[in-house]
Design a protein around this motif. Structure first.
Motif, short mmCIF file in Angstrom:
data_model
loop_
_atom_site.label_atom_id
_atom_site.label_comp_id
_atom_site.label_asym_id
_atom_site.label_seq_id
_atom_site.Cartn_x
_atom_site.Cartn_y
_atom_site.Cartn_z
N GLU A 181 31.28 28.12 38.38
CA GLU A 181 31.96 28.93 39.40
C GLU A 181 32.04 28.11 40.70
O GLU A 181 31.02 27.63 41.20
CB GLU A 181 31.21 30.24 39.62
N GLY B 58 36.32 42.99 48.75
CA GLY B 58 37.42 42.76 47.81
C GLY B 58 37.74 44.06 47.10
O GLY B 58 37.89 45.10 47.75
N ALA B 59 37.80 44.01 45.77
CA ALA B 59 38.11 45.22 45.00
C ALA B 59 37.05 46.28 45.27
O ALA B 59 35.89 45.97 45.52
CB ALA B 59 38.14 44.88 43.52
N GLU B 60 37.48 47.57 45.19
CA GLU B 60 36.52 48.62 45.52
C GLU B 60 36.25 49.58 44.37
O GLU B 60 35.24 50.29 44.38
CB GLU B 60 36.96 49.41 46.75
N TRP C 170 41.91 36.78 51.80
CA TRP C 170 42.10 36.45 50.39
C TRP C 170 43.42 35.69 50.28
O TRP C 170 44.49 36.29 50.10
CB TRP C 170 42.13 37.70 49.52
N LEU D 84 46.78 37.72 45.08
CA LEU D 84 47.39 38.80 44.29
C LEU D 84 48.59 38.28 43.51
O LEU D 84 49.61 37.91 44.09
CB LEU D 84 47.80 39.95 45.23
N PRO E 209 39.87 46.43 34.88
CA PRO E 209 39.82 46.68 33.43
C PRO E 209 40.67 45.68 32.64
O PRO E 209 40.26 45.19 31.59
CB PRO E 209 40.38 48.09 33.29
C1 LIG Z 1 41.74 42.33 48.19
C2 LIG Z 1 41.79 42.74 46.74
C3 LIG Z 1 41.49 44.05 46.41
C4 LIG Z 1 41.52 44.44 45.08
N1 LIG Z 1 41.20 45.73 44.76
C5 LIG Z 1 41.13 46.08 43.45
C6 LIG Z 1 40.61 47.35 43.09
O1 LIG Z 1 40.19 48.17 43.94
N2 LIG Z 1 40.58 47.67 41.76
C7 LIG Z 1 40.98 46.79 40.79
O2 LIG Z 1 40.93 47.13 39.60
N3 LIG Z 1 41.44 45.56 41.12
C8 LIG Z 1 41.49 45.19 42.41
N4 LIG Z 1 41.91 43.93 42.75
C9 LIG Z 1 42.28 43.01 41.68
C10 LIG Z 1 41.06 42.47 40.96
O3 LIG Z 1 39.94 42.47 41.80
C11 LIG Z 1 41.31 41.03 40.50
O4 LIG Z 1 42.55 40.92 39.84
C12 LIG Z 1 40.21 40.59 39.53
O5 LIG Z 1 38.93 40.77 40.09
C13 LIG Z 1 40.45 39.12 39.16
O6 LIG Z 1 39.42 38.70 38.31
P1 LIG Z 1 39.50 37.26 37.65
O7 LIG Z 1 38.19 37.03 37.00
O8 LIG Z 1 40.72 37.15 36.81
O9 LIG Z 1 39.75 36.25 38.84
P2 LIG Z 1 38.93 35.93 40.16
O10 LIG Z 1 38.19 37.10 40.64
O11 LIG Z 1 39.92 35.27 41.05
O12 LIG Z 1 37.85 34.87 39.65
C14 LIG Z 1 38.20 33.55 39.38
C15 LIG Z 1 37.04 32.69 39.80
O13 LIG Z 1 37.33 31.33 39.46
C16 LIG Z 1 36.77 30.51 40.45
N5 LIG Z 1 37.45 29.20 40.36
C17 LIG Z 1 38.72 28.90 40.71
N6 LIG Z 1 38.97 27.61 40.43
C18 LIG Z 1 37.84 27.10 39.89
C19 LIG Z 1 37.49 25.81 39.39
N7 LIG Z 1 38.36 24.81 39.37
N8 LIG Z 1 36.24 25.61 38.92
C20 LIG Z 1 35.32 26.63 38.91
N9 LIG Z 1 35.62 27.87 39.37
C21 LIG Z 1 36.86 28.10 39.85
C22 LIG Z 1 37.01 31.25 41.74
O14 LIG Z 1 36.10 30.83 42.74
C23 LIG Z 1 36.79 32.70 41.31
O15 LIG Z 1 35.49 33.15 41.55
C24 LIG Z 1 41.88 43.50 44.08
C25 LIG Z 1 42.17 42.19 44.42
C26 LIG Z 1 42.11 41.80 45.75
C27 LIG Z 1 42.40 40.38 46.11
#
Ligand SMILES: Cc1cc2nc3c(=O)[nH]c(=O)nc-3n(C[C@H](O)[C@H](O)[C@H](O)COP(=O)(O)OP(=O)(O)OC[C@H]3O[C@@H](n4cnc5c(N)ncnc54)[C@H](O)[C@@H]3O)c2cc1C
Length: 459
Positions: free
Chosen positions: A29, A51-53, A395, A399, A434
């Motif tokens: 990470e 972030g997400a809530e 952020w 999105l 989800p």
């Molecule tokens: C402000 C905001 C509010 C939101 N609110 C909601 C909500 O209330 N409810 C809901 O369901 N969804 C919500 N979402 C959407 C949801 O939170 C995200 O779509 C989801 O958490 C994304 O998960 P992920 O694991 O795909 O990606 P991410 O959470 O983006 O995780 C990817 C990870 O990869 C890491 N990374 C990137 N590049 C590298 C690399 N080269 N090497 C190692 N690590 C790396 C990053 O640091 C990051 O931690 C929200 C999003 C945002 C931005």
């Protein structure tokens, strides 16, 4: 696992289920902690989500428990789940707050009579006998184009756009129906009218009376991410950016560490659970055609500004509001929504920024916070008091903006991956927590299938 957001963590957790205690699972990470967009902080002595809530409790396609709810229970957080005290939101249009009408799917209405005074729809012509469904079996369209065509501009501009904008900070005229509203897309493949499709989608998955739509975790979603990481038994390396990925024999070689002093590690299989840009960079040397496809996904930047207002600050009896234009796209009345004690500072969260309007965020934190507070005051029709404290969480590029055809591009990218390489997360399968959990699980299933078939082959 590259990426310790909820998708990568869900993949690690699922792989542990498949592989048992002896399987070596490592999460790299880049950030200082796991969780990605799940990040919990504190303001004025209270936990706040930076972030997400919250996440949906049920799967929009099956009506069963959502993958996130299932995972939260599986990692022992069943008793920590909590639900909003009020889920009533409003849309701010023409200087007034209008309740979000009932019977819509992300603002797309099934009952046009419920829309005024917020919006007036152009009635859909009754379908001719034998009229075909609105969409072909694999067709995708932009949400805005479909709704404008069927119901007129007001329904898009005053209802669908603010609702979709609340989630994606994006443009309803550019976002994919299939990727943002899969249940409605499915219904449109069987119904000749849009209102009929909405009603069919809602009727297919009736919600038990009183069942909560969203759930959160007491103490914050950061706790959820940490619990999944712990339950996965994976070795987690934070502060580790994976900079390159190359095929190596039957597996993969990852490059980490400083450019001048690189560290190489090998893995039998890799899940890329990172946003599209880093995914495309890593795929460039691992599966170039997939890199091109993944790299087409664009992102919107937002900033969440949380304010602690003096206890007793009056806010409407709503969970929050959505706004079709202006700096603030949404505001959450956190204390009202989650029933925080009346004697504590009133928490309010403003979500600022929209796709291609990044310039509005390019000011220092104090200026942004002041502008966001003033903007929410304008939307409420009365200035808010000076906050006791505030926090700005930026952020950048967070999105995803799914264009029509997104799901086909993801399928093509996956088909172009080498064996033992899988993609997961919001870059692929949907923005909600989800969807990201389900995406991580799917990637883990693919990887496990690869590992077991390789083991059988090598015997
Ligand atoms: C402000 C905001 C509010 C939101 N609110 C909601 C909500 O209330 N409810 C809901 O369901 N969804 C919500 N979402 C959407 C949801 O939170 C995200 O779509 C989801 O958490 C994304 O998960 P992920 O694991 O795909 O990606 P991410 O959470 O983006 O995780 C990817 C990870 O990869 C890491 N990374 C990137 N590049 C590298 C690399 N080269 N090497 C190692 N690590 C790396 C990053 O640091 C990051 O931690 C929200 C999003 C945002 C931005």
């Amino acid at each position: 696992m590259v990426g310790g957001g909820i998708a990568g963590l869900a993949a690690a957790h699922r792989l542990r289920r498949h592989g048992g205690p002896d399987l070596r699972i490592t999460v790299y990470e880049a950030g200082p902690a796991v969780g990605g967009k799940l990040r919990t902080g504190r303001l004025a002595g209270q936990p706040v989500e930076y972030g997400a809530e919250a996440f949906l409790t049920r799967d929009p396609l099956t009506g069963g428990d959502s993958a996130a709810l299932d995972l939260a229970r599986a990692v022992g957080l069943g008793d920590a789940l909590c639900h909003p005290v009020t889920a009533r939101a409003a849309i701010a249009v023409d200087g007034a707050l209008h309740p979000v009408p009932a019977g819509t799917l992300v603002g797309v209405p099934g009952d046009l009579a419920a829309l005024p005074p917020l919006a007036t729809a152009r009635p859909e012509p009754p379908p001719a006998a034998g009229a075909p469904p609105l969409l072909g079996p694999h067709e995708d369209v932009a949400v805005g184009a479909l709704v404008r065509d069927r119901l007129g501009d007001q329904v898009v501009d005053r209802l669908v756009a603010p609702m979709l904008g609340g989630v994606y900070a994006g443009d309803a005229d550019a976002l994919s129906l299939a990727a943002t509203m899969p249940a409605l897309a499915r219904a449109c493949r069987g119904a000749p009218t849009l209102t009929g499709a909405v009603r069919a989608a809602l009727a297919a998955l009736p919600r038990p009376a009183g069942a909560p739509v969203f759930t959160a975790v007491a103490g914050g979603l950061g706790r959820f991410a940490a619990a999944v990481a712990a339950a996965s038994g994976a070795t987690v390396h934070t502060g580790q950016v994976v900079r390159a990925l190359h095929p190596a024999g039957d597996g993969w070689r990852l490059t980490l560490g400083a450019t001048r002093d690189p560290v190489h590690v090998t893995a039998d299989a890799v899940v890329l659970a990172v946003p599209a840009r880093p995914a495309a960079r890593l795929l460039a040397s691992a599966a170039e055609p997939a890199a091109d496809l993944v790299g087409q996904l664009d992102y919107a930047s937002v900033a969440l500004v949380t304010f602690a207002l003096p206890a007793g600050t009056a806010l409407p009896e709503l969970s929050g509001l959505l706004a079709p234009d202006g700096l603030v796209k949404a505001a959450t009345f956190v204390s009202r929504k989650w029933g925080r004690p009346a004697h504590t500072p009133v928490l309010l969260r403003a979500s600022a920024g929209r796709y291609r309007e990044e310039a509005a965020l390019q000011v220092d934190d104090d200026t942004l916070a002041a502008a966001a507070l003033a903007a929410v005051g304008d939307l409420l029709g009365a200035a808010l008091p000076a906050p006791l404290a505030s926090h700005v969480q930026r952020w950048g590029g967070a999105l995803p903006q799914y264009r029509p055809g997104h799901l086909d591009r993801v399928a093509a990218a996956r088909a172009a991956l080498g064996p033992g390489l899988a993609l997961a997360g919001a870059a692929c399968d949907g923005i909600g927590i989800p969807a990201c959990v389900a995406s991580g699980r799917r990637a883990a299933d693919e990887i496990w299938q690869h590992l077991t078939s390789r083991r059988h082959r090598d015997r």
